[in-house]
Each structure stands twice: as structure tokens, then as C-alpha cells.
Design a protein around this motif. Structure first.
Motif, mmCIF file in Angstrom:
data_model
loop_
_atom_site.group_PDB
_atom_site.id
_atom_site.type_symbol
_atom_site.label_atom_id
_atom_site.label_comp_id
_atom_site.label_asym_id
_atom_site.label_seq_id
_atom_site.Cartn_x
_atom_site.Cartn_y
_atom_site.Cartn_z
ATOM 1 N N THR A 1 2.497 -15.742 3.418
ATOM 2 C CA THR A 1 2.360 -15.514 1.978
ATOM 3 C C THR A 1 1.750 -16.737 1.312
ATOM 4 O OG1 THR A 1 4.249 -14.025 1.963
ATOM 5 C CG2 THR A 1 3.629 -14.998 -0.146
ATOM 6 N N LYS B 1 -0.355 -18.832 2.435
ATOM 7 C CA LYS B 1 -1.796 -18.922 2.693
ATOM 8 C C LYS B 1 -2.604 -18.160 1.653
ATOM 9 C CE LYS B 1 -1.261 -19.556 7.661
ATOM 10 N NZ LYS B 1 -1.455 -18.949 8.990
ATOM 11 N N GLY B 2 -2.030 -17.111 1.073
ATOM 12 C CA GLY B 2 -2.736 -16.300 0.091
ATOM 13 C C GLY B 2 -2.517 -16.729 -1.352
ATOM 14 N N LEU B 3 -1.730 -17.772 -1.570
ATOM 15 C CA LEU B 3 -1.441 -18.204 -2.935
ATOM 16 C C LEU B 3 -2.622 -18.946 -3.556
ATOM 17 C CD1 LEU B 3 2.206 -19.560 -2.552
ATOM 18 C CD2 LEU B 3 1.487 -17.391 -3.569
ATOM 19 N N ASN B 4 -2.663 -18.932 -4.862
ATOM 20 C CA ASN B 4 -3.634 -19.684 -5.624
ATOM 21 C C ASN B 4 -3.480 -21.169 -5.308
ATOM 22 O OD1 ASN B 4 -4.270 -21.365 -8.076
ATOM 23 N ND2 ASN B 4 -5.061 -19.388 -8.790
ATOM 24 N N GLU B 5 -4.576 -21.894 -5.287
ATOM 25 C CA GLU B 5 -4.549 -23.325 -4.952
ATOM 26 C C GLU B 5 -3.646 -24.120 -5.900
ATOM 27 O OE1 GLU B 5 -5.029 -26.351 -2.513
ATOM 28 O OE2 GLU B 5 -5.885 -24.388 -2.112
ATOM 29 N N GLN B 6 -3.596 -23.724 -7.170
ATOM 30 C CA GLN B 6 -2.737 -24.432 -8.131
ATOM 31 C C GLN B 6 -1.261 -24.278 -7.769
ATOM 32 O OE1 GLN B 6 -4.331 -22.526 -11.625
ATOM 33 N NE2 GLN B 6 -5.442 -24.388 -12.200
ATOM 34 N N VAL B 7 -0.893 -23.111 -7.288
ATOM 35 C CA VAL B 7 0.494 -22.887 -6.867
ATOM 36 C C VAL B 7 0.780 -23.706 -5.609
ATOM 37 C CG1 VAL B 7 2.163 -21.164 -6.058
ATOM 38 C CG2 VAL B 7 0.578 -20.596 -7.909
ATOM 39 N N LYS B 8 -0.173 -23.733 -4.679
ATOM 40 C CA LYS B 8 0.006 -24.529 -3.462
ATOM 41 C C LYS B 8 0.239 -26.001 -3.790
ATOM 42 C CE LYS B 8 -2.765 -21.639 -0.395
ATOM 43 N NZ LYS B 8 -3.971 -21.582 0.457
ATOM 44 N N GLN B 9 -0.460 -26.504 -4.792
ATOM 45 C CA GLN B 9 -0.303 -27.907 -5.174
ATOM 46 C C GLN B 9 1.089 -28.184 -5.742
ATOM 47 O OE1 GLN B 9 -3.539 -28.774 -7.833
ATOM 48 N NE2 GLN B 9 -5.067 -28.728 -6.200
ATOM 49 N N TYR C 1 -0.091 -27.128 4.455
ATOM 50 C CA TYR C 1 -0.397 -27.922 3.268
ATOM 51 C C TYR C 1 0.142 -29.319 3.520
ATOM 52 C CZ TYR C 1 -0.989 -29.144 -1.640
ATOM 53 O OH TYR C 1 -1.401 -29.735 -2.801
#
Length: 104
Positions: free
Chosen positions: A20, A22-30, A86
């Protein structure tokens, strides 16, 4: 809604959460390292409060079960943090591990 690992979850749940992620928005990953840190801090605080209650009264099976669930959730959260694709800072990784260990 973003779901982290559940207290009843196992490694298969962690695997799903990694997919899941891997499919998140980059801002959320940060933001994920801070989310993980805030979550394990919450678990640690709840665990400490339960431990303090135990010191002031007799131990109940419900309290032991809740403490065990919190330890399990912290372990799954630490596992998740290690498996995310990440780069989590070593400071945050260390804090996550220390907080998990403090609950044992």
C-alpha cells in the motif's frame, strides 16, 4: 484513510502495508517517518500509563492483555518501518527501536 498495522495483525498485514505504501502520494511517504514515530510514542505512553496503574493496584487480566497488544503493535510498527521502501533516518529508526524495547 491510512491504516498502519493492527494489533491483531501478523507479518502478512505488514506485507500488505508495504505494498500500500508503494502506491501512496510522495508527500504522504515523506510524512511516514513522523507518523510512525507519533504512533509508537502513543503506544509507549499508553503502555507507561498501564504500567503505572499496575504499580498502584493489583494486576488485571485485561491490563496484561492490553499491555501485550501494545507491545505486539509496537513490534509490528518497527517491522513495518524497517521494510518500507523509503529512507527513514537512523535517528528515527533508533528511536522507534528504543521505544519498542522500553515496552518489554
Amino acid at each position: 484513510m491510512l491504516h498502519l498495522v493492527e494489533s491483531s495483525g501478523e507479518s502478512s498485514n505488514v506485507d500488505r502495508q508495504v505494498e500500500t505504501f508503494k502506491g501512496l502520494n510522495e508527500q504522504v511517504k515523506q510524512l511516514m517517518p513522523q507518523i510512525l514515530l507519533a504512533t509508537i510514542n502513543m503506544y509507549s505512553t499508553q503502555y507507561s500509563q498501564l504500567t503505572a496503574q499496575v504499580c498502584n493496584s493489583r494486576v488485571s487480566p485485561e491490563t496484561d492483555a492490553r499491555k501485550s497488544a501494545l507491545r505486539h503493535s509496537a513490534r509490528l510498527l518497527t517491522t513495518l518501518s524497517a521494510r518500507l521502501p523509503y529512507n527513514i533516518s537512523s535517528e528515527i529508526s533508533s528511536t522507534l527501536a528504543q521505544l519498542e524495547l522500553s515496552m518489554n
